[in-house]
Design an enzyme around this catalytic site. Structure first.
Site, mmCIF file in Angstrom:
data_model
loop_
_atom_site.group_PDB
_atom_site.id
_atom_site.type_symbol
_atom_site.label_atom_id
_atom_site.label_comp_id
_atom_site.label_asym_id
_atom_site.label_seq_id
_atom_site.Cartn_x
_atom_site.Cartn_y
_atom_site.Cartn_z
ATOM 1 N N ASP A 67 0.833 -1.198 0.000
ATOM 2 C CA ASP A 67 0.000 0.000 0.000
ATOM 3 C C ASP A 67 0.871 1.253 0.000
ATOM 4 O OD1 ASP A 67 0.953 -0.435 2.589
ATOM 5 O OD2 ASP A 67 -1.018 -0.798 3.438
ATOM 6 N N ASP A 136 -8.122 -1.891 14.006
ATOM 7 C CA ASP A 136 -9.496 -2.059 13.520
ATOM 8 C C ASP A 136 -9.635 -3.284 12.600
ATOM 9 O OD1 ASP A 136 -8.204 -1.215 11.203
ATOM 10 O OD2 ASP A 136 -9.430 0.575 10.915
#
Ligand code: F6R
Length: 260
Positions: A67, A136
Site C-alpha cells: 500500500d 481495527d
C-alpha cells in the site's frame, strides 16, 4: 489457518525470516510482498542478518509494496516507497529495479491502481506476502467493510488508523487521508500469507481475525478463505484467542524442518 504463538518479536522475526529464506532457496526469483509499519521490522532485520552472513542470496529476489499514501510529495520520508527503501531494500542490498509499488503521486490514480495490478500479474504474482494488522482489523489499508473481493484501489483511512499512524508524522494533520492499497482479493492471490501481530493492542483484532466469522467488518478475517495463511503472534497479541493451547500443541508437534 495456522496460528503460531511465539515468545516475543525477536522470535517472530527469526521464524518468519527463515520462511522467507526457505522461499528464496526454493525460488530465487520469488516476488516477496512486504508491509510497512512497526511490526515487520524484526523480520527485515533477521533477514538482513542472514544476507550479511551469506546464508541467503537475494540477487534475483523481487520485492513489492502492499500500500501507499496518496498525495505525499515524491521522496517524502514517510511515503511507503521511501520507508521500504530504507528498511528493506537498503539493508538487503536490493536495487530499485527489483522493487514494485503503486504511484501514490500519479495524476490518474485509478490508472495507477490498474497499472499496479498489471505489474503484479506480469511479475507472476506474489509468492509470500507479509501483513500487519490494524487495531481495527485492516490488512493493507483495507479498512472495515472493504469488499472481500476488492482489487487495488483508492481508500479513505479511518480516523482510528490516522491516529495510529500519526506517530510517524509531525501530528495528525500531516497524516494523509487517502491511500492506494492492494485489495483483499489481490492479497488473497498471494501464494502464502503471513500475518504478524505483537502487543496487547492487537489482541482483539487477532481474535476476531482467527476465531470470529469471516466479515468485511474485520478485513483480516478474509485470511480464513486462503489455503496457506499463517498468523504469527506474540503472547500479548494472542491473549484473547480461545484455542491458544491447541495452536501451541499443533505447532510443537510439527517437524522442525517444516517451517511455517
Ligand atoms: C502497512 C499496512 C498496515 C499495517 C498495520 C499495522 O503497509 O499495510 O496494514 O501493517 O497498520 O501497523 P503496525 O505494524 O505499525 O502496527
Amino acid at each position: 489457518m495456522e496460528v503460531v504463538i511465539v515468545a516475543d518479536a525477536a522470535a517472530q522475526g527469526e521464524l518468519v525470516a527463515s520462511a522467507v529464506a526457505d522461499l528464496i532457496a526454493r525460488k530465487p526469483e520469488a516476488l516477496f510482498g512486504v508491509a510497512t509499519g512497526s511490526t515487520p521490522l524484526p523480520v527485515y532485520q533477521a533477514l538482513a542478518a542472514k544476507v550479511a552472513a551469506g546464508q541467503v542470496d537475494v540477487g534475483r529476489l523481487k520485492v513489492c509494496q502492499l500500500d501507499e499514501y496518496v498525495g505525499l510529495p515524491a521522496g517524502h520520508p514517510e511515503s511507503y516507497r521511501e520507508v521500504l527503501k530504507r528498511e528493506v531494500l537498503a539493508p538487503l542490498g536490493i536495487g530499485d529495479s527489483a522493487f514494485l509499488g503503486p504511484d501514490g503521486g500519479a495524476e490518474d490514480l485509478p490508472g495507477a491502481c490498474a497499472a499496479y495490478e498489471q505489474q503484479l500479474a506480469d511479475a507472476g504474482g506474489v509468492d509470500l506476502q507479509l501483513l500487519g494488522i490494524g487495531t481495527d482489523g485492516h490488512i493493507g489499508f483495507n479498512e472495515p467493510v472493504s469488499s472481500l473481493a476488492s482489487r487495488t484501489r483508492i481508500k479513505t483511512l479511518t480516523e482510528r488508523t490516522r491516529v495510529d499512524n500519526a506517530r510517524f508524522f509531525n501530528g495528525l494533520d500531516e497524516v494523509p487521508r487517502h491511500v492506494i492499497t492492494q485489495g483483499i482479493g489481490t492479497i488473497l492471490q498471494a501464494r502464502h500469507l503471513v500475518l504478524l501481530a505483537t502487543g496487547a493492542g492487537k489482541a482483539e483484532a487477532v481474535a476476531a481475525t482467527v476465531e470470529g466469522p469471516v466479515s468485511s467488518m474485520v478485513p483480516a478475517s478474509a485470511l480464513q478463505l486462503h489455503p496457506h495463511a499463517t498468523v504469527v503472534v506474540d503472547e500479548a497479541a494472542a491473549q484473547q484467542l480461545k484455542l491458544s493451547d491447541y495452536y501451541k500443541a499443533t505447532f510443537a508437534s510439527k517437524p522442525a524442518w517444516q517451517g511455517i
